[in-house]
Design a protein around this motif. Structure first.
Motif, PDB file in Angstrom:
ATOM      1  N   PRO A  19     -42.781   7.626 -13.846  1.00  0.00           N
ATOM      2  CA  PRO A  19     -43.511   8.901 -13.751  1.00  0.00           C
ATOM      3  C   PRO A  19     -43.720   9.393 -12.320  1.00  0.00           C
ATOM      4  O   PRO A  19     -43.629  10.590 -12.062  1.00  0.00           O
ATOM      5  CB  PRO A  19     -44.845   8.596 -14.419  1.00  0.00           C
ATOM      6  N   VAL A  20     -43.975   8.476 -11.393  1.00  0.00           N
ATOM      7  CA  VAL A  20     -44.165   8.893  -9.997  1.00  0.00           C
ATOM      8  C   VAL A  20     -42.860   9.432  -9.434  1.00  0.00           C
ATOM      9  O   VAL A  20     -42.850  10.456  -8.727  1.00  0.00           O
ATOM     10  CB  VAL A  20     -44.715   7.722  -9.148  1.00  0.00           C
ATOM     11  N   GLY A  21     -41.750   8.788  -9.752  1.00  0.00           N
ATOM     12  CA  GLY A  21     -40.451   9.273  -9.287  1.00  0.00           C
ATOM     13  C   GLY A  21     -40.113  10.640  -9.849  1.00  0.00           C
ATOM     14  O   GLY A  21     -39.650  11.528  -9.121  1.00  0.00           O
ATOM     15  N   ILE A  22     -40.344  10.824 -11.118  1.00  0.00           N
ATOM     16  CA  ILE A  22     -40.068  12.124 -11.743  1.00  0.00           C
ATOM     17  C   ILE A  22     -40.977  13.197 -11.164  1.00  0.00           C
ATOM     18  O   ILE A  22     -40.528  14.315 -10.870  1.00  0.00           O
ATOM     19  CB  ILE A  22     -40.225  12.028 -13.270  1.00  0.00           C
ATOM     20  N   ILE A  25     -39.720  14.216  -7.693  1.00  0.00           N
ATOM     21  CA  ILE A  25     -38.523  15.054  -7.779  1.00  0.00           C
ATOM     22  C   ILE A  25     -38.882  16.465  -8.227  1.00  0.00           C
ATOM     23  O   ILE A  25     -38.384  17.453  -7.669  1.00  0.00           O
ATOM     24  CB  ILE A  25     -37.500  14.418  -8.729  1.00  0.00           C
ATOM     25  N   LEU A  26     -39.768  16.587  -9.211  1.00  0.00           N
ATOM     26  CA  LEU A  26     -40.146  17.914  -9.699  1.00  0.00           C
ATOM     27  C   LEU A  26     -40.858  18.730  -8.635  1.00  0.00           C
ATOM     28  O   LEU A  26     -40.583  19.927  -8.474  1.00  0.00           O
ATOM     29  CB  LEU A  26     -41.021  17.791 -10.944  1.00  0.00           C
ATOM     30  N   VAL A  27     -41.773  18.118  -7.909  1.00  0.00           N
ATOM     31  CA  VAL A  27     -42.492  18.848  -6.865  1.00  0.00           C
ATOM     32  C   VAL A  27     -41.552  19.235  -5.733  1.00  0.00           C
ATOM     33  O   VAL A  27     -41.602  20.349  -5.218  1.00  0.00           O
ATOM     34  CB  VAL A  27     -43.680  18.009  -6.337  1.00  0.00           C
ATOM     35  N   PHE A  35     -44.104  20.712 -12.208  1.00  0.00           N
ATOM     36  CA  PHE A  35     -44.946  19.522 -12.066  1.00  0.00           C
ATOM     37  C   PHE A  35     -46.115  19.565 -13.048  1.00  0.00           C
ATOM     38  O   PHE A  35     -46.418  18.572 -13.705  1.00  0.00           O
ATOM     39  CB  PHE A  35     -45.467  19.411 -10.630  1.00  0.00           C
ATOM     40  N   LEU A  36     -46.760  20.704 -13.178  1.00  0.00           N
ATOM     41  CA  LEU A  36     -47.873  20.821 -14.124  1.00  0.00           C
ATOM     42  C   LEU A  36     -47.399  20.663 -15.569  1.00  0.00           C
ATOM     43  O   LEU A  36     -48.092  20.041 -16.386  1.00  0.00           O
ATOM     44  CB  LEU A  36     -48.572  22.166 -13.943  1.00  0.00           C
TER      45      LEU A  36
END
Length: 85
Positions: A19-22, A25-27, A35-36
Motif C-alpha cells: 500500500p505504501v508503494g502504491i 506512485i499515485l501521488v 491518492f484519495l
C-alpha cells in the motif's frame, strides 16, 4: 522458515509495503485525487478482505462473521492475531 513465518511476512508485505508503494506512485505520477480514491478503496475493500483471509487461514473466524469486517474498526479486536499470530 516455517509456514507460519512465511504467512506472517506475506501479511506484513500486503498490509504495509504494497500500500505504501502504491500510494507513493499515485501521488508522484497521478496526483491527489487518485491518492484519495486509493485510500478510500484501500480502507473499505482491500484491508477487510486481506484481514478476512488472514483470520480465516488462522481458523480464528468462520464464514458467518465475514460481513462484520466491513464495519470500520471491527478488526481492531483481532489486532494481535493479525499482526503477530
Amino acid at each position: 522458515m516455517s509456514s507460519k513465518w512465511v504467512n506472517r511476512i506475506l501479511y506484513w508485505i500486503l498490509m504495509v509495503v504494497l500500500p505504501v508503494g502504491i500510494a507513493f506512485i499515485l501521488v508522484t505520477f497521478y496526483g491527489a485525487i487518485w491518492f484519495l480514491a486509493y485510500v478510500f478503496v484501500h480502507h473499505l475493500l482491500y484491508r477487510p478482505l486481506i484481514n478476512i483471509a488472514r483470520l480465516h487461514s488462522l481458523n480464528v473466524v468462520d464464514e458467518k462473521e465475514f460481513w462484520r469486517f466491513f464495519i470500520p474498526s471491527h478488526s481492531s479486536k483481532y489486532f494481535r492475531m493479525l499482526w503477530f499470530g
